[in-house]
Structures are given as structure tokens and as C-alpha cells.
Design an enzyme around this catalytic site. Structure first.
Site, PDB file in Angstrom:
ATOM      1  N   ASN A   1       0.848  -1.195   0.000  1.00 13.84           N
ATOM      2  CA  ASN A   1       0.000   0.000   0.000  1.00 13.84           C
ATOM      3  C   ASN A   1       0.877   1.236   0.000  1.00 13.84           C
ATOM      4  O   ASN A   1       2.013   1.199   0.475  1.00 13.84           O
ATOM      5  CB  ASN A   1      -0.868  -0.002   1.274  1.00 13.84           C
ATOM      6  CG  ASN A   1      -1.757   1.224   1.378  1.00 13.84           C
ATOM      7  OD1 ASN A   1      -2.385   1.635   0.391  1.00 13.84           O
ATOM      8  ND2 ASN A   1      -1.829   1.825   2.554  1.00 13.84           N
TER       9      ASN A   1
ATOM     10  N   HIS B   1       0.857   5.141   1.428  1.00 15.07           N
ATOM     11  CA  HIS B   1       0.148   5.967   2.413  1.00 15.07           C
ATOM     12  C   HIS B   1       0.794   7.355   2.457  1.00 15.07           C
ATOM     13  O   HIS B   1       2.017   7.472   2.489  1.00 15.07           O
ATOM     14  CB  HIS B   1       0.212   5.292   3.789  1.00 15.07           C
ATOM     15  CG  HIS B   1      -0.578   6.026   4.820  1.00 15.07           C
ATOM     16  ND1 HIS B   1      -1.951   5.982   4.872  1.00 15.07           N
ATOM     17  CD2 HIS B   1      -0.194   6.864   5.815  1.00 15.07           C
ATOM     18  CE1 HIS B   1      -2.376   6.749   5.862  1.00 15.07           C
ATOM     19  NE2 HIS B   1      -1.328   7.287   6.454  1.00 15.07           N
TER      20      HIS B   1
ATOM     21  N   SER C   1       4.816   6.783   2.398  1.00 12.78           N
ATOM     22  CA  SER C   1       5.420   5.486   2.718  1.00 12.78           C
ATOM     23  C   SER C   1       4.767   4.401   1.877  1.00 12.78           C
ATOM     24  O   SER C   1       3.546   4.380   1.736  1.00 12.78           O
ATOM     25  CB  SER C   1       5.168   5.127   4.190  1.00 12.78           C
ATOM     26  OG  SER C   1       5.445   6.201   5.051  1.00 12.78           O
TER      27      SER C   1
ATOM     28  N   ASP D   1      -2.280   0.337   8.273  1.00 12.20           N
ATOM     29  CA  ASP D   1      -1.101   1.178   8.020  1.00 12.20           C
ATOM     30  C   ASP D   1       0.078   0.855   8.943  1.00 12.20           C
ATOM     31  O   ASP D   1       0.818   1.749   9.360  1.00 12.20           O
ATOM     32  CB  ASP D   1      -1.466   2.675   8.157  1.00 12.20           C
ATOM     33  CG  ASP D   1      -2.516   3.098   7.149  1.00 12.20           C
ATOM     34  OD1 ASP D   1      -2.573   2.494   6.059  1.00 12.20           O
ATOM     35  OD2 ASP D   1      -3.280   4.031   7.439  1.00 12.20           O
TER      36      ASP D   1
HETATM   37  C1  GAR Z   1      -2.692   9.084  -2.432  1.00 13.99           C
HETATM   38  O1  GAR Z   1      -2.166  10.225  -1.821  1.00 13.99           O
HETATM   39  C2  GAR Z   1      -2.520   7.874  -1.519  1.00 13.99           C
HETATM   40  O2  GAR Z   1      -1.313   7.883  -0.801  1.00 13.99           O
HETATM   41  C3  GAR Z   1      -3.704   8.036  -0.606  1.00 13.99           C
HETATM   42  O3  GAR Z   1      -4.747   8.447  -1.441  1.00 13.99           O
HETATM   43  C4  GAR Z   1      -4.213   9.179  -2.548  1.00 13.99           C
HETATM   44  C5  GAR Z   1      -4.711   8.560  -3.816  1.00 13.99           C
HETATM   45  O4  GAR Z   1      -4.352   9.322  -4.918  1.00 13.99           O
HETATM   46  N1  GAR Z   1      -3.992   6.814   0.072  1.00 13.99           N
HETATM   47  C6  GAR Z   1      -4.521   6.757   1.279  1.00 13.99           C
HETATM   48  O5  GAR Z   1      -4.825   7.731   1.920  1.00 13.99           O
HETATM   49  C7  GAR Z   1      -4.728   5.349   1.803  1.00 13.99           C
HETATM   50  N2  GAR Z   1      -5.022   5.373   3.181  1.00 13.99           N
HETATM   51  P1  GAR Z   1      -4.462   8.711  -6.393  1.00 13.99           P
HETATM   52  O6  GAR Z   1      -5.877   8.126  -6.493  1.00 13.99           O
HETATM   53  O7  GAR Z   1      -4.294   9.904  -7.302  1.00 13.99           O
HETATM   54  O8  GAR Z   1      -3.414   7.687  -6.551  1.00 13.99           O
END
Ligand code: GAR
Length: 192
Positions: free
Chosen positions: A112, A114, A141, A150
């Protein structure tokens, strides 16, 4: 651990919920000769996920699963993953929490990304929390997914400086740029 056999790439599914910018970066990376993975399936919990357009653009199979009933959704996803011979899963902005039972089926094979310097700021609104706490750095991360949210082993982490003029939007953009780099780097690190 999964090993590359000959020149065959590891069949991978990317799970998304939203914009899909990490999906886009992973797809581009997967086309590269250096990539140990191919992306063969995009999974989303919502047909409104903007990122599904990348599946269309790159002609990758996409499947949408309704998470109103989590058990049911996960059962159907597992059937799909088996059918497509998926061996590795990248969560990329997937905003549903996978159950212990689901994770057991892909032990050590789900990662994942994060948007924080874990173990700081697990969960949601990471950038708002970093700014509110007057942190000097934010970041992202890539980590293994375990049943504790997480909390799995970190593969790569990248720091981003928070400036006085940053708000959560500007910070999210800066961090995303780094996310697009460390997600592919992490995959190389895992398989090399
Ligand atoms: C990213 O910033 C990712 O790290 C976060 O959501 C966004 C997705 O962006 N993920 C989380 O918060 C997971 N808990 P994207 O759809 O443009 O890749």
C-alpha cells in the site's frame, strides 16, 4: 516471497477508489522492461473512481465491487483474482479496509502507499494533521499490508518539506509527486 520466473512478469492487480494518479504511474512503470510486474486487473469499490479511465486508456481489465457487504465483495474479488491468476496486489488510494481473512489469502503479497511518514498519521487527513501539528516534514510510505491498519513493514519512505505557504492541497500535490516515484521504486526493491 514471489520470484520472477524467466522473463515472465508477475501478474498484479491495482486497487483504487479515486483519482488514480498512482495507478497511472504504476501502469507506465509496468510497461518498462525493468518492471517485475505487469498490471492485469484494476479493482475499484466505486464506478465513480476517476482512475478507472486509465484502465480504459491502457486496455486493462477493470472490475467494480460494491462494498456495502464487505464479505461478499471480498469473496467476489478473490474469485476474480484467482481467475486472472493475480499474484500481487498494489493498493493505490484504495479507501476500504480489507479484512484479516482477505489479507491471509495474499499474505506478504499486498502493498500500500500511504501519504504520511508512517508510523505517524495512520488513517485519514494526514496532511491536515501534519500542518496542524506544525511538522517540518510530511511524506509518503510504501508498506506491506497486514491486518493492522497502516502498520506493516515499510519498504520505502520519502520526506517532503512543509513550507509556511503550504496548505493541505499544496502539500498533497507535492507528496503525490514523490508517491509516483517511490511506488515503482518499492516494487523494484521487493523483487530484486
Ligand atoms: C494518495 O495520496 C494515496 O497515498 C492516498 O490516497 C491518494 C490517492 O491518490 N492513500 C490513502 O490515503 C490510503 N489510506 P491517487 O488516487 O491519485 O493515486
Amino acid at each position: 516471497m514471489i520470484k520472477l520466473i524467466g522473463s515472465k512478469k508477475i501478474k498484479t492487480a491495482v486497487f483504487i477508489s479515486g483519482t488514480g494518479s498512482n495507478l497511472n504511474s504504476l501502469i507506465k512503470f509496468s510497461k518498462n522492461k525493468r518492471s517485475p510486474i505487469s498490471i492485469d486487473l484494476v479493482v475499484s469499490n466505486s464506478r465513480k473512481s476517476k482512475g478507472l479511465k486509465y484502465a480504459d486508456q491502457f486496455k486493462i481489465k477493470k472490475k467494480i465491487f460494491n462494498f456495502n457487504n464487505v464479505r461478499n465483495a471480498e469473496r467476489k474479488i478473490l474469485i476474480q483474482l484467482n481467475k486472472d491468476k493475480i499474484k500481487f496486489i498494489c493498493l493505490a488510494g484504495f479507501m476500504k479496509i480489507l479484512s484479516k481473512d482477505f489479507i491471509k489469502n495474499f499474505k506478504g503479497k499486498i502493498i500500500n502507499i500511504h501519504p504520511s511518514l508512517l508510523p505517524k498519521y495512520k488513517g485519514l487527513n494526514t496532511h491536515q494533521r501534519a500542518i496542524k501539528n506544525k511538522d517540518k516534514f510530511a511524506g509518503c510510505s510504501v508498506h506491506y499490508v497486514t491486518e493492522k491498519l497502516d502498520s506493516g513493514k515499510i519498504i520505502i519512505q520519502k520526506k517532503v518539506k512543509i513550507t509556511n505557504s503550504d496548505n493541505s492541497n499544496s502539500l498533497a500535490k507535492k507528496v503525490l509527486r514523490q508517491e509516483h516515484k517511490i511506488y515503482p521504486q518499492s516494487i523494484i526493491k521487493i523483487f530484486n
